[in-house]
Each structure stands twice: as structure tokens, then as C-alpha cells.
Write a protein that holds these residues in place. Structure first.
Motif, PDB file in Angstrom:
ATOM      1  N   ASP A 169     -19.260   4.729   4.356  1.00 34.81           N
ATOM      2  CA  ASP A 169     -19.277   5.901   3.228  1.00 34.81           C
ATOM      3  C   ASP A 169     -19.047   7.354   4.159  1.00 34.81           C
ATOM      4  OD1 ASP A 169     -19.292   3.990   1.654  1.00 34.81           O
ATOM      5  OD2 ASP A 169     -21.306   4.244   0.993  1.00 34.81           O
ATOM      6  N   GLU A 170     -19.939   7.337   5.347  1.00 39.34           N
ATOM      7  CA  GLU A 170     -19.940   8.646   5.919  1.00 39.34           C
ATOM      8  C   GLU A 170     -18.656   9.100   6.407  1.00 39.34           C
ATOM      9  OE1 GLU A 170     -21.360  12.313   7.500  1.00 39.34           O
ATOM     10  OE2 GLU A 170     -22.417  10.708   6.133  1.00 39.34           O
ATOM     11  N   GLN A 171     -18.050   8.115   6.947  1.00 39.05           N
ATOM     12  CA  GLN A 171     -16.715   8.332   7.469  1.00 39.05           C
ATOM     13  C   GLN A 171     -15.473   8.799   6.217  1.00 39.05           C
ATOM     14  OE1 GLN A 171     -16.464   4.460   9.491  1.00 39.05           O
ATOM     15  NE2 GLN A 171     -15.751   5.603  11.376  1.00 39.05           N
ATOM     16  N   LEU A 172     -15.679   8.112   5.194  1.00 35.95           N
ATOM     17  CA  LEU A 172     -15.227   8.375   4.021  1.00 35.95           C
ATOM     18  C   LEU A 172     -15.142  10.027   3.637  1.00 35.95           C
ATOM     19  CD1 LEU A 172     -15.184   5.285   1.569  1.00 35.95           C
ATOM     20  CD2 LEU A 172     -13.401   6.002   2.826  1.00 35.95           C
ATOM     21  N   ILE A 173     -16.562  10.303   3.471  1.00 36.55           N
ATOM     22  CA  ILE A 173     -16.918  11.673   3.203  1.00 36.55           C
ATOM     23  C   ILE A 173     -16.210  12.530   4.087  1.00 36.55           C
ATOM     24  CG2 ILE A 173     -18.973  13.189   2.907  1.00 36.55           C
ATOM     25  CD1 ILE A 173     -20.237  10.718   1.773  1.00 36.55           C
ATOM     26  N   GLN A 174     -16.352  12.384   5.391  1.00 35.36           N
ATOM     27  CA  GLN A 174     -15.950  13.466   6.358  1.00 35.36           C
ATOM     28  C   GLN A 174     -14.483  13.412   6.399  1.00 35.36           C
ATOM     29  OE1 GLN A 174     -17.531  15.205   8.231  1.00 35.36           O
ATOM     30  NE2 GLN A 174     -19.275  14.438   7.184  1.00 35.36           N
ATOM     31  N   LEU A 175     -13.377  12.354   6.112  1.00 32.82           N
ATOM     32  CA  LEU A 175     -12.064  12.459   5.840  1.00 32.82           C
ATOM     33  C   LEU A 175     -11.765  13.210   4.531  1.00 32.82           C
ATOM     34  CD1 LEU A 175     -11.262   8.738   6.525  1.00 32.82           C
ATOM     35  CD2 LEU A 175     -10.489  10.823   7.700  1.00 32.82           C
TER      36      LEU A 175
ATOM     37  N   VAL B  73      -8.023  12.636   2.921  1.00 32.07           N
ATOM     38  CA  VAL B  73      -7.626  11.517   1.917  1.00 32.07           C
ATOM     39  C   VAL B  73      -8.158  12.094   0.829  1.00 32.07           C
ATOM     40  CG1 VAL B  73      -8.154   9.644   3.475  1.00 32.07           C
ATOM     41  CG2 VAL B  73      -9.849  10.462   2.216  1.00 32.07           C
ATOM     42  N   THR B  74      -7.957  11.378  -0.268  1.00 31.49           N
ATOM     43  CA  THR B  74      -8.244  11.797  -1.500  1.00 31.49           C
ATOM     44  C   THR B  74      -8.625  10.488  -2.398  1.00 31.49           C
ATOM     45  OG1 THR B  74      -7.551  13.926  -2.717  1.00 31.49           O
ATOM     46  CG2 THR B  74      -6.619  11.896  -3.534  1.00 31.49           C
TER      47      THR B  74
ATOM     48  N   ILE C  79       0.888  -1.173   0.231  1.00 28.60           N
ATOM     49  CA  ILE C  79      -0.086  -0.026   0.089  1.00 28.60           C
ATOM     50  C   ILE C  79       1.112   1.308   0.091  1.00 28.60           C
ATOM     51  CG2 ILE C  79      -1.829   1.177   1.389  1.00 28.60           C
ATOM     52  CD1 ILE C  79      -2.738  -1.351   2.229  1.00 28.60           C
ATOM     53  N   LYS C  80       0.845   2.005  -1.215  1.00 28.62           N
ATOM     54  CA  LYS C  80       1.726   3.078  -1.270  1.00 28.62           C
ATOM     55  C   LYS C  80       0.865   4.041  -0.865  1.00 28.62           C
ATOM     56  CE  LYS C  80       4.124   5.845  -4.808  1.00 28.62           C
ATOM     57  NZ  LYS C  80       5.580   5.706  -4.472  1.00 28.62           N
ATOM     58  N   ILE C  81       1.309   4.775   0.189  1.00 25.02           N
ATOM     59  CA  ILE C  81       0.908   6.295   0.929  1.00 25.02           C
ATOM     60  C   ILE C  81       1.216   7.433   0.024  1.00 25.02           C
ATOM     61  CG2 ILE C  81       0.443   7.728   2.813  1.00 25.02           C
ATOM     62  CD1 ILE C  81       0.266   5.231   4.693  1.00 25.02           C
ATOM     63  N   GLU C  82       0.363   8.310  -0.431  1.00 27.90           N
ATOM     64  CA  GLU C  82       0.908   9.364  -1.299  1.00 27.90           C
ATOM     65  C   GLU C  82       0.099  10.622  -0.705  1.00 27.90           C
ATOM     66  OE1 GLU C  82       1.547   9.220  -5.575  1.00 27.90           O
ATOM     67  OE2 GLU C  82       0.398   7.120  -5.565  1.00 27.90           O
ATOM     68  N   HIS C  83       0.693  11.645  -0.611  1.00 25.70           N
ATOM     69  CA  HIS C  83      -0.052  12.942  -0.131  1.00 25.70           C
ATOM     70  C   HIS C  83      -1.283  13.058  -1.020  1.00 25.70           C
ATOM     71  CE1 HIS C  83      -0.862  17.112   0.832  1.00 25.70           C
ATOM     72  NE2 HIS C  83       0.061  16.897   1.820  1.00 25.70           N
TER      73      HIS C  83
ATOM     74  N   THR D  73      -7.962   4.397  -2.846  1.00 24.08           N
ATOM     75  CA  THR D  73      -8.110   5.094  -1.386  1.00 24.08           C
ATOM     76  C   THR D  73      -9.380   4.391  -0.934  1.00 24.08           C
ATOM     77  OG1 THR D  73      -7.080   7.193  -1.938  1.00 24.08           O
ATOM     78  CG2 THR D  73      -8.718   7.360  -0.237  1.00 24.08           C
ATOM     79  N   ASP D  74     -10.590   4.493  -1.609  1.00 23.42           N
ATOM     80  CA  ASP D  74     -11.817   4.021  -0.969  1.00 23.42           C
ATOM     81  C   ASP D  74     -11.886   2.501  -0.697  1.00 23.42           C
ATOM     82  OD1 ASP D  74     -12.543   6.558  -1.327  1.00 23.42           O
ATOM     83  OD2 ASP D  74     -14.369   6.204  -2.755  1.00 23.42           O
ATOM     84  N   GLU D  75     -11.177   1.881  -1.488  1.00 29.27           N
ATOM     85  CA  GLU D  75     -11.082   0.157  -1.535  1.00 29.27           C
ATOM     86  C   GLU D  75     -10.292   0.018  -0.185  1.00 29.27           C
ATOM     87  OE1 GLU D  75      -7.957  -2.592  -3.420  1.00 29.27           O
ATOM     88  OE2 GLU D  75      -9.547  -1.908  -4.940  1.00 29.27           O
ATOM     89  N   ILE D  76      -9.291   0.572  -0.023  1.00 28.11           N
ATOM     90  CA  ILE D  76      -8.231   0.286   1.343  1.00 28.11           C
ATOM     91  C   ILE D  76      -9.150   0.642   2.486  1.00 28.11           C
ATOM     92  CG2 ILE D  76      -6.436   0.795   2.358  1.00 28.11           C
ATOM     93  CD1 ILE D  76      -4.877   1.153  -0.457  1.00 28.11           C
ATOM     94  N   LEU D  77      -9.737   1.851   2.404  1.00 29.24           N
ATOM     95  CA  LEU D  77     -10.361   2.372   3.675  1.00 29.24           C
ATOM     96  C   LEU D  77     -11.569   1.457   4.098  1.00 29.24           C
ATOM     97  CD1 LEU D  77     -10.054   6.319   3.175  1.00 29.24           C
ATOM     98  CD2 LEU D  77      -8.592   4.697   4.467  1.00 29.24           C
TER      99      LEU D  77
END
Length: 409
Positions: free
Chosen positions: A396-402, A408-409, A34-38, A385-389
Motif C-alpha cells: 500500500d505504501e508503494q501504491l501511494i508513492q506511485l 499511476v491512477t 491488461i490495458k495500460i492507459e495514461h 490499477t490497485d488490483e494489478i499492482l
């Protein structure tokens, strides 16, 4: 295909090629990298468009060797580690990981909370691997660099490659030359660390510097200089006498070079003379023993220069095919990509890009069970991003808040 790293998860926080190429090797071997990119900037290498004056991107395609080479097979997560909201995500990733891999400088690691102590506080059994320019500690540990400075210049490779009196220093033969050697070295160190952990020896840290890799690559010259008590004398290959005519490079009629490396002239001379259709040279009184051949090397070289100039490269390849001694054509990069030996074992491998087009990449040189690696393309920026999270259990709500927070992007 045998993948010894299957089931291993690697968290990579790294940019450019040196450390990411290690992640690519581990991905080739089956690891989930998993490559973390800015979340906004991504890997800074995505912004490079030229290397040594050569374009490394294609506006009509997402495929770019400068990214696909050192990042193939990974998943990309856009995560801004400086954002407080990212900390919980990083912690969950680290909890389930086997390896944390980085080339961030110590100051940046401390600021972002990804130094050894930070990561080990979350997961004490993780293998922490870092690639540096000069050292993992000491007065230069905070100094950044590239393979051109640390591996090539400082480790003596540039000096060894530059003839005396030359008006400039010889550059590395290609982009990321030392980086890719270093990446293989890091991957090997991580494999050894994981083996030690599996044997109950704990999870060691792995530290590798480009300077150290460069010194290792140049170790014969460095060791001889230490033995001699000073720098080795420099020789201009254009004017240095050749002591063995079977260890020299010869120009063909079509402007190509054939490199002979036959270190035992007494063993190979007669066979070589017959294969080049000059059997009389084997019994020539000047060359009929190894001692005479080397004593009269200048004459033999002059004769061979004339002989090689009479045929093309392809004609010489055919003539030398069954020579007992060692030789090679001096190939260009395109020819290396079509080298029959590499292609026969799949080391020039197919990879399908994001548009579904089959491309070619050089696979890492390690093969298991004599089978080629099966390569997967590099990820697009933040592609997973979405897949890993979601794998971490986020809604989905947590993803949106992030995303709203810019974490996250």
C-alpha cells in the motif's frame, strides 16, 4: 466454455479501435489482457462522443459501445509511461507477459521505452505485436492514420465503392469498419505466433498495417488491376446492364430491397419462377435456357422489378424461404442485431455493464466447440490499477508513492 488463450497474459499499450479490438478478441478467447492507459488522459477514444453524427455515449450510463466493443473483457491500469517511477511497474508486467500489443508510433515507442528492443531486453520470449497505419518500417513507418485513410482510401476500397461521376467519395459503411477487420487479423497473427513459440520456434514479432489489411480485403480488384496493367474500368451500378437477372437487387412495395445472388441462372431459374408464383416465366421462350435468359436479361429484370414491387419485404421473405438459390434482405444495423441466425448461435451476446444492466454486443465471429463466447464488459478507466499492482507484490505504501508521483491512477 473452451478458452484457448486461458493462461496467456497480454500487455496492451494502444488506443482507439484497430489494435484494442485485437485485445478484445484475445480476451474473448480467455487471455488476461491488461490495458495500460495514461494515468491522466486514458485511452483517447474515451473522449469521443459522436461517430458519423451519431452519439456513442449515454450520460446516464457508463456503457458505451465505442469503448465496450473493442475493450471488453480487459483490465485497465492507469500508468503514465513517461514517468520514471512507472518503469519498474512496466518491467514487472512485461516479465510475466506472453504478448506485448501496441499501436503507438515508433517515435513514441522509443521515447517511452516500449520498442521491440526495450521489451525484449526484459522478456526475450515475449511475442511483440504492433499495428500500424502504413508499414512497420521504411519511409512511412512514422506516419499515423486511421482506417478511413489507410484501409479505406489508400487501399482502394473508397475508389472501388464510389460510382464514376459521383460528387463525393463514398465513406466507410460504419465507424471502425477497417479497424475491426484489422483487429481480427492481428488476433489471428498473435495466435499463430504463440503456436510457433510453443513449438520451439522462438517468439516472432507480429506486424500488421491497416493499409495491408485494406489491400487484402480488396485483393481481387488489386490483383485484376495488376493483371490488366492499369486501373480497372469503373461502372455505375445504376446504369450498368445486368447480365443475369438472378444477380440483382429488387425493390419491394414497402421500400425494402431483396438481393439475389444466384450465379447459376440455368440451375435456379425454374425453381425461382415457381416460388414467386410465376411458373410460366420458366418456359417463356425468351428465358427457357441459361443462354436465352442472359441474352434477354433486361426484359427479365423489368418483369422482376414489377413482380417484386407487388409485395412487402416480409411477404417476400416468406415466399423465398425455400428457394434453392441464394438471396438476402438488405438489412439495417438494428435488424442485424436481431438477426435470427446470429442470435441462434449467440453471436449477438449479452454483457452486463458496470451498473448491472444487461446489454448486447456483437461477439467476434470465431466459435470453439460451436459454443458462443461469454463476454465481460470493458473496464472503467484505471479500474484495476490497485488490483494489478498488488498482484505484482506492491505494498500500500508503494501504491501511494506511485500515485503521489503521478505514475499511476
Amino acid at each position: 466454455m473452451f478458452q484457448p488463450m486461458q493462461g496467456v497474459r497480454v500487455i496492451e499499450v494502444a488506443q482507439f479501435t484497430f489494435v484494442p479490438s485485437a485485445g478484445a478478441v484475445l480476451a474473448d478467447w480467455g487471455a488476461d489482457v491488461i490495458k495500460i492507459e495514461h494515468a491522466e488522459k486514458g485511452d483517447a477514444q474515451r473522449g469521443l462522443i459522436k461517430v458519423f453524427g451519431q452519439s456513442v455515449v449515454d450520460d446516464a450510463s457508463t456503457f458505451a459501445p465505442i469503448m465496450d466493443g473493442p475493450n471488453r473483457g480487459k483490465r485497465s491500469l492507469g500508468l503514465s509511461l513517461e514517468k520514471p517511477e512507472s518503469k519498474a511497474v512496466l518491467a514487472e508486467l512485461v516479465k510475466g507477459a506472453d504478448v506485448f500489443l501496441t499501436n503507438f508510433l515508433p517515435g513514441a515507442r522509443r521515447k517511452l521505452g516500449i520498442d521491440i528492443e526495450d521489451i525484449r531486453a526484459i522478456n526475450p520470449d515475449i511475442v511483440y505485436a504492433s499495428g500500424t497505419s502504413f508499414a512497420h518500417s521504411g519511409p512511412e513507418s512514422d506516419n499515423g492514420g486511421y482506417d478511413g485513410t489507410a484501409f479505406w482510401s489508400r487501399a482502394g476500397n473508397a475508389d472501388s465503392s464510389t460510382p464514376p461521376g459521383y460528387d463525393r467519395v463514398i465513406n466507410q459503411p460504419g465507424g471502425a469498419f477497417g479497424d475491426n477487420i484489422g483487429g481480427m487479423t492481428i488476433a489471428g497473427g498473435i495466435a499463430a505466433a504463440l503456436f510457433a513459440r510453443a513449438q520451439g520456434q522462438g517468439a516472432p514479432t507480429v506486424d500488421i498495417s491497416l493499409l495491408g489489411v485494406g489491400a487484402w480485403a480488396n485483393q481481387l480488384n488489386v490483383n485484376m488491376a495488376l493483371l490488366a496493367g492499369g486501373p480497372l474500368p469503373k461502372h455505375d451500378p445504376r446504369s450498368t446492364p445486368v447480365s443475369n437477372p438472378l444477380t440483382n437487387t429488387y425493390l419491394t412495395s414497402d421500400g425494402r430491397w431483396i438481393n439475389l445472388i444466384m450465379l447459376q441462372p440455368g440451375r435456379y431459374w425454374a425453381d425461382f419462377c415457381h416460388k414467386i408464383d410465376r411458373p410460366e416465366l420458366a418456359t417463356d421462350a425468351r428465358f427457357d435456357s441459361a443462354e436465352k435468359l442472359m441474352a434477354n436479361s433486361a426484359e427479365a429484370v423489368a418483369i422482376l422489378n414489377e413482380i417484386f414491387a407487388q409485395r412487402t419485404k416480409d411477404e417476400w421473405v416468406k415466399a423465398l424461404e425455400h428457394v434453392e438459390g441464394q438471396w438476402a434482405v438488405v438489412q439495417n444495423n438494428f435488424e442485424v442485431g436481431h438477426d435470427p441466425a446470429l442470435n441462434a448461435i449467440g453471436q449477438i451476446a449479452d454483457v452486463v455493464d458496470a451498473q448491472g444492466v444487461t446489454r448486447k454486443l456483437v461477439a467476434n465471429p470465431v466459435q470453439f466447440d460451436r459454443r458462443p463466447a461469454e463476454l465481460r464488459r470493458a473496464p472503467l478507466f484505471a479500474e484495476h490499477t490497485d488490483e494489478i499492482l498488488r498482484e505484482l507484490g506492491l505494498s500500500d505504501e508503494q501504491l501511494i508513492q506511485l500515485k503521489i508521483a503521478g505514475a499511476v491512477t
